[in-house]
Scaffold this motif. Structure first.
Motif, short mmCIF file in Angstrom:
data_model
loop_
_atom_site.label_atom_id
_atom_site.label_comp_id
_atom_site.label_asym_id
_atom_site.label_seq_id
_atom_site.Cartn_x
_atom_site.Cartn_y
_atom_site.Cartn_z
N UNK A 185 96.68 10.07 23.45
CA UNK A 185 96.00 9.16 22.54
C UNK A 185 96.40 9.47 21.10
N UNK A 186 96.93 8.49 20.40
CA UNK A 186 97.32 8.68 19.01
C UNK A 186 96.08 8.93 18.14
N UNK A 187 96.24 9.83 17.19
CA UNK A 187 95.17 10.13 16.24
C UNK A 187 95.25 9.10 15.12
N UNK A 188 94.23 8.24 15.03
CA UNK A 188 94.33 7.08 14.16
C UNK A 188 94.45 7.46 12.69
N UNK A 189 93.73 8.47 12.24
CA UNK A 189 93.79 8.86 10.83
C UNK A 189 95.21 9.30 10.45
N UNK A 190 95.90 9.96 11.37
CA UNK A 190 97.28 10.38 11.11
C UNK A 190 98.21 9.18 11.15
#
Length: 317
Positions: A185-190
């Motif tokens: 799962x991609x880290x949205x803030x990054x």
């Protein structure tokens, strides 16, 4: 019921379909020949315009012409068949685009010089300086990334925002950021940070922590691309970002990728905050089929100008 009626004899119909297919094959070959002639003429025209012609010069010339795509049925087509014929023509137009790009590359490689990914991706010569927010996972990732860079030097930041500022201002060449949590799962803030800074993902590595249970991924990011070293057998990946309201349907881009021999590693949607409010994008990661991404990048440059190359990296699996 079997045996109570005779099955219709289809021999004549099958023969007609075969005959039409043969005629269509001849027409398609003639179409390819005309596309080859068009590609050759455009490269020749670009060489007359520019002192030292580059592939982007040719694509610039092409973008100024009315590309001959047939998308509308002829006026005499049966009304009941018009929508079906229109779909046939749309598929043909998609194929025209990828064949045309393939021909552009073949002719350019033969007559001018070999087209490479570097013709489309701005590259830097880094000074091998790194920044990251210090923690055991980032330390583990740095140990992996720094192996590819001699005499590397590292600085530490108190936050990702500070690290981003140092990259943007040129104080360092690379930043290390956590890209994906366990499960991919991609880290949205990054992801938002990469979007806002228009940073490029240079490399990706898994990190597992002291007990080997973390299984997350860190990314090495930079303002521009760098030369990607590799060994035989490495898997390579191209990541792009496309606005959901792009002028080219996603299905056409996926078709082009398949035609050029690439696989699809990941497709997703993501929303980013922009000055005009939230905006949705497709995120697509292609797996190199072995010939590099130059032809696909040419296709995207010509027919999907709103795309953004986010990263080229290797060995995700």
């Amino acid at each position: 019921m079997r045996g109570e009626f005779d099955i219709v004899n289809t021999d004549v119909t099958v023969a007609n379909v075969k005959r039409i297919s043969h005629e269509q094959s001849l027409l398609e070959e003639a179409r390819i020949c005309e596309l080859h002639e068009l590609a050759s003429d455009l490269i020749h025209s670009a060489r007359d315009i520019f002192d030292e012609v580059e592939i982007h010069d040719v694509l610039s010339v092409i973008s100024e012409i009315d590309f001959p795509l047939s998308k509308s049925p002829c006026d005499t087509s049966n009304e009941r068949n018009r929508e079906r014929v229109k779909e046939y023509l749309l598929q043909l137009a998609s194929l025209d685009k990828v064949v045309f790009c393939e021909l552009i590359h073949e002719i350019f490689n033969e007559k001018v010089k070999r087209v490479t990914e570097a013709d489309f991706l701005k590259r830097d010569n880094p000074d091998n300086t790194f920044v990251y927010v210090k923690n055991p996972f980032a330390d583990e990732a740095y140990d992996v990334f720094s192996q590819d860079y001699e005499n590397s030097r590292v600085r530490y930041a108190h936050s990702f925002k500070e690290a981003s500022r140092m990259i943007s201002e040129g104080a360092v060449s690379f930043g290390l950021v956590p890209l994906e949590e366990k499960g991919g799962v991609r880290i949205h803030s990054v992801a938002q940070l990469i979007f806002e800074g228009d940073y490029k993902i240079i490399s990706v590595t898994p990190v597992f922590g002291f007990d080997g249970s973390a299984d997350m991924k860190y990314a090495l990011i930079s303002k521009n691309f760098v030369e990607l070293s590799g060994a035989e057998g490495d898997d390579r990946y191209l990541e792009i970002r496309i606005p959901k309201d792009t002028e080219t349907p996603l299905c056409e881009i996926l078709f082009a990728s398949e035609y050029f021999g690439h696989g699809i590693y990941r497709i997703g949607t993501i929303s980013f905050d922009t000055e005009s409010g939230p905006r949705e994008f497709y995120s697509v990661v292609f797996r190199d089929g072995g010939e590099g991404f130059a032809t696909l990048l040419s296709y995207l440059t010509l027919f999907c100008a709103s795309y953004t190359a986010v990263g080229i990296y290797k060995n995700l699996e």
